[in-house]
Enzyme design. Structure first.
Site, mmCIF file in Angstrom:
data_model
loop_
_atom_site.group_PDB
_atom_site.id
_atom_site.type_symbol
_atom_site.label_atom_id
_atom_site.label_comp_id
_atom_site.label_asym_id
_atom_site.label_seq_id
_atom_site.Cartn_x
_atom_site.Cartn_y
_atom_site.Cartn_z
ATOM 1 N N HIS A 104 1.010 -1.096 0.069
ATOM 2 C CA HIS A 104 0.272 0.023 0.116
ATOM 3 C C HIS A 104 0.961 1.289 0.064
ATOM 4 C CE1 HIS A 104 -2.782 2.783 0.927
ATOM 5 N NE2 HIS A 104 -2.272 3.329 2.286
ATOM 6 N N TYR A 125 8.956 15.288 1.769
ATOM 7 C CA TYR A 125 8.579 17.218 1.226
ATOM 8 C C TYR A 125 8.292 16.877 -0.428
ATOM 9 C CZ TYR A 125 8.883 18.649 5.669
ATOM 10 O OH TYR A 125 9.124 18.377 7.217
ATOM 11 N N THR A 173 6.722 26.569 7.250
ATOM 12 C CA THR A 173 4.907 26.233 6.910
ATOM 13 C C THR A 173 3.872 27.213 7.531
ATOM 14 O OG1 THR A 173 5.921 23.877 7.215
ATOM 15 C CG2 THR A 173 3.513 23.772 7.156
ATOM 16 N N LYS A 178 3.408 29.689 5.209
ATOM 17 C CA LYS A 178 2.498 29.187 4.202
ATOM 18 C C LYS A 178 1.154 29.380 4.946
ATOM 19 C CE LYS A 178 3.816 27.279 0.330
ATOM 20 N NZ LYS A 178 4.130 27.950 -0.049
ATOM 21 N N SER A 232 13.539 6.565 -13.127
ATOM 22 C CA SER A 232 12.638 7.601 -14.128
ATOM 23 C C SER A 232 12.241 8.849 -12.803
ATOM 24 C CB SER A 232 11.657 6.879 -14.089
ATOM 25 O OG SER A 232 9.857 7.113 -13.605
ATOM 26 N N SER A 233 12.500 8.812 -11.478
ATOM 27 C CA SER A 233 11.984 10.465 -11.071
ATOM 28 C C SER A 233 13.519 10.968 -11.610
ATOM 29 C CB SER A 233 11.744 9.861 -10.333
ATOM 30 O OG SER A 233 11.523 8.854 -8.877
ATOM 31 N N TRP A 257 7.251 -0.368 4.228
ATOM 32 C CA TRP A 257 8.118 0.637 2.691
ATOM 33 C C TRP A 257 9.299 1.150 3.750
ATOM 34 C CZ3 TRP A 257 9.397 5.653 1.324
ATOM 35 C CH2 TRP A 257 8.970 6.879 2.347
ATOM 36 N N HIS A 315 14.792 12.392 13.284
ATOM 37 C CA HIS A 315 13.082 12.585 13.703
ATOM 38 C C HIS A 315 12.172 11.307 13.664
ATOM 39 C CE1 HIS A 315 11.102 15.612 11.156
ATOM 40 N NE2 HIS A 315 11.024 13.855 10.738
ATOM 41 N N HIS A 316 12.848 10.552 12.895
ATOM 42 C CA HIS A 316 11.911 9.034 11.982
ATOM 43 C C HIS A 316 12.318 8.134 13.156
ATOM 44 C CE1 HIS A 316 9.895 11.026 8.796
ATOM 45 N NE2 HIS A 316 10.322 11.280 8.378
ATOM 46 N N HIS A 346 12.552 11.554 4.320
ATOM 47 C CA HIS A 346 12.480 12.759 4.306
ATOM 48 C C HIS A 346 12.303 13.899 3.694
ATOM 49 C CE1 HIS A 346 9.639 15.003 7.866
ATOM 50 N NE2 HIS A 346 10.844 15.838 7.019
ATOM 51 N N SER A 364 -1.310 27.080 -3.785
ATOM 52 C CA SER A 364 -1.048 28.571 -4.176
ATOM 53 C C SER A 364 -1.477 29.242 -5.911
ATOM 54 C CB SER A 364 0.525 29.008 -4.049
ATOM 55 O OG SER A 364 0.913 28.249 -3.053
ATOM 56 N N GLU A 376 11.928 13.647 0.955
ATOM 57 C CA GLU A 376 11.262 12.692 0.007
ATOM 58 C C GLU A 376 9.236 13.312 0.405
ATOM 59 O OE1 GLU A 376 10.764 10.597 -1.969
ATOM 60 O OE2 GLU A 376 8.265 9.811 -2.783
ATOM 61 N N ASP A 426 7.731 23.068 -25.058
ATOM 62 C CA ASP A 426 7.708 21.867 -24.495
ATOM 63 C C ASP A 426 8.817 21.855 -23.952
ATOM 64 O OD1 ASP A 426 7.383 17.976 -24.330
ATOM 65 O OD2 ASP A 426 6.755 18.202 -26.914
ATOM 66 N N ARG A 428 0.825 0.588 15.422
ATOM 67 C CA ARG A 428 0.500 0.640 14.013
ATOM 68 C C ARG A 428 1.791 -1.009 13.437
ATOM 69 N NH1 ARG A 428 5.375 4.524 10.822
ATOM 70 N NH2 ARG A 428 4.260 3.688 8.806
#
Lengths: 300, 537
Positions: B78, B257, B328, B331, B169-170, B143, B302-303, B253, B268, B255, B107, B450
Site C-alpha cells: 500500500h 517534502y 510552513t 504558508k 525515472s524520477s 516500505w 526525527h524518524h 525525509h 497557491s 521524500e 514542450d 501501527r
C-alpha cells in the site's frame, strides 16, 4: 465480537471521557474509547509535555481556522464582496514569523528538560536486560541493589488462549479473554516481568534477531531492541499494578502477537519473589549437572 | 483525437494518428502528462484496494480475512504503491502538462527522455506487484525496508530492482523539469514572475536529484547484504542495522517534502483564482518552499527518536524539526490572507484547496507534537503517526492533486466537468476521510501500535469507525473516476479558454482543450496576465 460493539459501549464512553478529563484515577492500560495518552505510573512521563503541545496546537488552530471561516463568510462573491488589491504586509509577515518562533522556543525548553531526565539512567538500583526475539521477549535480571542476580531469566510470550483465538477464523471470541474484568486479548503473557515499585530500574534493551521495540505505555516510553546495540532506559514505578504493552517495531508476521506485561509489586514482595527464583534456578542447575555428569551443559 | 494547432499560422503536424505512435512513442509533454496521470490514477486504485484489505481485517478484533504475513504485505505494498506509484507520478504528470504551458515553452526540454522516464514506470510496478503472486509472497517488512527484517523476505531483489527503476525515472523526470524551467521560459517570464507551482517543482526536482541516488545506494547495500555476503547492516558481521535507517531517512525525509511541495504550489495557484485576489506574499511563499526544502535535509533522525540516539543528536534533530513549523506556518497564514478581502466562490477546486489548508494544518499540528522527542517516545510507531502522515499525504498531497485535476480538467479536455458531481465527490471525501483518520489519533494515544493485524478489544470501536470511514472514502473515489470520464468523453459543456473567471497565467491564454502544440512562438508576456506578474513582493 459482534457488530454491536459501538452501541454496547456507550457507557464506556463516559468512563473514557471521565478519564480524559483527568480524575486522579488514571487508567494505565488501554480502555475502550480512550481518547488520550495515559499519564503513566512512572516518575518520568511525557504526559504534561503532550498536553501543553496539544493545547498550543488547539489555540493556534482556533485562531487560524477561525480567521479562515470568517474570511469564507465575509468575502464571498455571492454576498457582493469585491476583491481588494493588496498582496503584501511586511508588518504582518514579521508578526507571524516571530510569534511562532517564541512559541517554539517555549516548547523546545520544555522538551529539552524532558529529554535530559529521560537520558539520565544514573542512580538506578536494579538492571534488567530485555531481549526481543521473533516473537517473544526474554528478561534477564542482571543486578539488584548492587548485587548480581544469579541465573534469573525467562522467556515471556503471548498466553495460550489469546494465541488460539487469534488464529485465522478461529471463531473464538476475543471479548471473552479477561483478567479481573479487564479484556486482555493479545495483551497477556505466560510469564510477566516482575519488578519492584519505588526502585529506579535500568533496562538494557537488545534485539536477538531483527529490530523490535519494547513499549509499555504506562512507563512513558518505547525503546528499540536492535541486534548489536545495547540501548538503555529507566523507570521508577510509583504504584503496584499490572502494566501492559506491545512490540512497537514491525518485526515479522507475528509482530502484533508479542505483548509485554510488567507486574509491579511492593519491594518486599519482589525481594521474596527474586529469592525464590534464584533458588529455583539453583535447584534446576544442580539437577542438570547431575544428569549430564561428564560434560555439564552450558547455561544460556 | 488530434487537435490541430489553431492559434498560430504555422503549417505543422498535429498528434500522430496511430495509437502506438501517439502514446507509446510520444514525445509530447501533454500526452506524456496524460499518461502519467492515468498511470497514477490506476495506481491510486490499486493502492487503495490494498488499503481496503487492511481496513477490512482491522474492522473488528480477531483474524477474519487474511494471514498476518499477507497483512504485512498489504501495508508494505500500500505504501510503496501510493508513494511511488500514485502521488509522485501524478505530480510529475501535472508538471509535464502544466510547466511548459505556464512558462510559455513549446514542450519539455528533453522530450525523448520524457518518454523514457514515463515508460519505465509501468515495468517497475509490474515487477513490484508481480511479487504478490510468487511463492514466498511480496515484500512484508514495511516500505521502510529496515534490515534485518527486510532481508528475511524472498522478494527483496524484485523490490530493490523496482525501486531502482522508479529512482531512475524520477531522476530523469527531475532533470527534465529543471532543464525546462531554467532554459525554456518565454522572454519576460523572469524567475520571480513564475507561478508558485513552477517554483515548487523547480525546488522539488532538486530534492529528487539529491536523494533518489541515496535511496538507490541504501537498497543496493541491502541487496549485497542479502546475496553477496556483505555486512553493511549485519551486526554479527560488524555492520549496523541503524546505519540503514540513517541512510533511508536521509532520503525519506526530503521524500516527504517531494510529496508536499508541489501540493503547496497547486494550492497557491488555485486559492488566488477563486479569491480573485493576488497571492499574499509571493516572495515569502517561494522563500518558504526553499527553506522547507533546505530544512528537510537536516531533520531525518526525527524518524528515529526511539532507536537510542545520543541525547545531543535527539536535541539537534528535535530543534531542527520544530523549525520547519515556521516556514510552513508562513504558508498557511499567507493562504488565509489571500482569502481575506477577496471575492470568493467555491467551485470544486477551491473546496479541495480549502480542505487542504485546514486538514494539512491539522497534520502539521500532529507533526509538531511528534517533533517533541520526549512525547515521541509515546507517539512513535503508533496509530498517532499513521493518522499524522495520512492527514498530510491524503488530505494534503492527494487532495491537492484532486484540486489540480478539477482546476485544469477544462484546459486538458476542453469540457467542463459536472460541478454537482464534483461537489458530491468533495463532500463525500472530506467527511469520510475524517471519519477514517481522525479516530486513529485516539487509537495511537491509547496505545495501539501501527502495522498490527489484530488488536485488543479496547481498540475495537475506533477501529470500526475508522474502517467504515475507509470503505466510504474508497467508494467516494469512484465518483471521482466517474466525473473525470464524464468530463473527458461525455460532457457537452465547452470550456472557455479562460475556464475560471479569476484565473490568471499563460496556461489560460491558449485554447481549451490545449492544442497538441502550444507556444511554438514564444508568447509576448503582459505582466498583468501572469498569475504573479505584477506582484512586487
Amino acid at each position: 465480537m459482534t457488530s454491536g460493539g459501538i452501541g454496547r459501549s456507550v457507557s464506556t464512553w463516559a468512563a473514557g471521557a471521565a478519564a480524559l478529563l483527568g480524575g486522579t484515577a488514571a487508567w494505565a492500560n488501554p480502555v475502550p474509547n480512550q481518547l488520550n495518552m495515559t499519564k503513566g505510573v512512572s516518575e518520568w512521563s511525557p504526559y504534561a509535555m503532550h498536553m501543553v503541545a496539544l493545547w498550543v496546537c488547539v489555540v493556534i488552530g482556533v485562531v487560524v481556522f477561525g480567521a479562515m471561516f470568517i474570511a469564507m463568510f465575509r468575502f464571498r462573491k455571492s454576498r457582493g464582496a469585491v476583491a481588494e488589491k493588496w498582496s503584501h504586509s511586511t508588518k504582518l509577515e514579521i508578526v507571524w514569523t516571530v510569534v511562532p518562533v517564541i512559541i517554539l522556543i517555549f516548547l523546545a525548553h520544555l522538551a529539552t528538560g524532558g529529554l535530559t531526565t529521560f537520558a539520565d539512567t544514573t542512580g538506578s538500583e536494579m538492571t534488567i536486560k530485555v531481549t526481543g526475539y521473533q516473537w517473544k521477549w526474554r528478561y534477564d535480571y542482571v543486578d539488584y541493589k548492587g548485587k548480581g542476580v544469579n541465573q534469573v531469566g525467562f522467556m515471556s510470550k503471548l498466553e495460550e488462549t489469546s494465541d488460539r483465538t487469534r488464529q485465522l477464523r478461529s471463531n473464538l471470541d476475543p471479548e471473552k479473554i479477561q483478567v479481573d474484568g479487564y479484556p486482555t486479548y493479545l495483551l497477556d503473557v505466560d510469564k510477566p516481568l516482575v519488578v519492584p515499585v519505588g526502585v529506579k530500574i535500568r533496562f538494557i534493551i537488545v534485539g536477538g534477531d531483527v529490530i523490535h521495540s519494547w513499549w509499555v505505555p504506562a512507563l512513558g516510553w518505547k525503546m528499540d531492541a536492535i541486534p548489536g546495540i545495547a540501548n538503555s532506559a529507566w523507570t521508577k514505578i510509583k504504584e503496584p499494578g499490572v502494566y501492559r504493552g506491545q512490540c512497537a517495531e514491525l518485526c515479522g508476521q507475528d509482530h502484533g502477537f508479542m505483548p509485554i506485561v510488567v507486574k509491579a509489586v511492593p519491594r518486599a514482595e519482589f525481594e521474596q519473589w527474586l529469592a525464590s527464583q534464584e533458588d529455583a534456578a539453583k535447584v534446576e542447575k544442580a539437577a542438570q549437572t547431575a544428569q549430564a555428569a561428564p560434560a555439564p551443559a552450558p547455561q544460556g | 483525437m488530434a487537435h490541430e494547432a489553431t492559434h498560430d499560422h504555422h503549417d505543422h503536424h498535429g498528434a500522430p494518428s496511430g495509437f502506438f505512435q501517439r502514446w507509446v512513442m510520444s514525445t509530447n509533454h501533454k500526452d506524456i502528462g496524460t499518461l502519467y496521470l492515468i498511470f497514477s490514477l490506476t495506481m491510486f486504485f490499486i493502492g487503495g484496494a490494498f488499503a481496503m484489505v487492511i481496513r477490512a481485517e482491522l474492522f473488528k478484533p480477531g483474524m477474519q480475512l487474511v494471514q498476518p504475513y499477507f497483512f504485512n504485505e498489504m501495508t508494505t505494498m500500500h505504501a510503496l504503491v501510493m508513494i511511488f506509484g500514485a502521488i509522485m507520478p501524478s505530480f510529475v504528470g501535472l508538471a509535464n502538462w502544466m510547466i511548459p504551458l505556464m512558462v510559455g515553452a513549446p514542450d519539455m526540454a528533453l522530450p525523448r527522455m520524457n518518454n523514457l522516464s514515463f515508460w519505465i514506470m509501468p515495468f517497475a510496478f509490474i515487477l513490484l506487484l508481480s511479487t504478490l503472486f510468487m511463492p514466498g509472497g511480496g515484500p512484508a517488512g514495511g516500505w521502510t525496508m529496515y534490515p534485518p527484517l527486510s532481508l528475511q523476505g524472498e522478494s527483496i531483489a524484485y523490490t530493490i530492482f523496482a525501486i531502482h527503476l522508479m529512482g531512475i525515472s524520477s531522476i530523469m523526470g527531475a532533470i527534465n523539469i529543471i532543464a525546462t524551467i531554467l532554459n525554456m521560459r518565454a522572454p519576460g517570464m523572469d524567475l520571480l514572475k513564475m507561478p508558485v507551482f513552477v517554483w515548487s517543482w523547480l525546488i522539488t526536482a532538486f530534492l529528487l536529484i539529491a536523494v533518489m541516488p541515496v535511496l538507490a545506494g541504501a537498497v543496493t547495500m541491502l541487496l549485497t547484504d542479502k546475496y553477496f555476503h556483505t555486512n553493511f547492516f549485519n551486526a554479527a558481521g560488524g555492520g549496523d542495522p541503524v546505519l540503514f535507517q540513517h541512510i533511508f531517512w536521509f532520503f525519506g525525509h526530503p521524500e516527504v517534502y517531494i510529496m508536499i511541495l508541489p501540493a503547496f504550489g497547486i494550492i497557491s495557484e488555485i486559492i488566488p483564482t477563486f479569491a480573485r485576489k493576488p497571492i499574499f506574499g509571493y516572495r515569502a511563499m517561494v522563500f518558504a518552499i526553499a527553506s522547507i526544502a533546505f530544512l528537510s535535509f537536516i531533520v531525518w533522525a526525527h524518524h528515529m527518536f526511539a532507536v537510542g540516539l545520543p541525547m545531543g543528536a535527539e536535541i539537534f534533530f528535535m530543534y531542527a524539526t520544530m523549525l520547519i513549523a515556521v516556514p510552513t506556518g508562513v504558508k498557511v497564514f499567507n493562504w488565509v490572507s489571500t482569502m481575506w478581502g477577496g471575492s470568493m466562490t467555491f467551485e470544486t477546486p477551491m473546496l479541495f484547496s480549502i480542505a487542504f489548508v485546514i486538514l494539512f494544518t491539522i497534520g502539521g499540528f500532529s507533526g509538531l507534537m511528534l517533533a517533541l522527542a520526549p512525547a515521541d517516545f509515546q507517539y512513535h510507531d503508533t496509530y498517532f503517526v499513521v493518522a499524522h502522515f495520512h492527514y498530510v499525504l491524503v488530505t494534503g498531497a492527494a487532495f491537492s492533486i484532486m484540486a489540480a485535476a478539477y482546476y485544469w480538467l477544462p484546459k486538458w479536455s476542453g469540457h467542463m466537468y459536472s460541478e454537482t458531481w464534483g461537489k458530491i465527490h468533495f463532500w463525500s471525501s472530506v467527511i469520510s476521510v475524517n471519519v477514517l483518520f481522525f479516530p486513529q489519533h485516539f487509537l495511537g494515544l491509547a496505545g495501539m501500535p501501527r502495522r498490527i493485524p489484530d488488536y485488543n478489544v479496547a481498540f475495537a470501536n475506533f477501529n470500526m469507525i475508522s474502517s467504515i470511514g475507509g470503505f466510504w472514502f474508497g467508494a467516494s473515489q469512484l465518483i471521482f473516476l466517474g466525473v473525470v470520464i464524464h468530463c473527458v468523453f461525455f460532457s457537452k459543456k465547452k470550456a472557455a479558454d479562460r475556464s475560471w473567471e479569476g484565473a490568471k497565467g499563460l496556461e489560460w491564454t491558449v485554447p481549451s482543450p490545449a492544442p497538441f502544440h502550444t507556444f511554438d512562438v514564444p508568447p509576448v508576456i503582459h505582466d498583468d496576465e501572469l498569475a504573479h506578474g505584477n506582484t512586487e513582493h
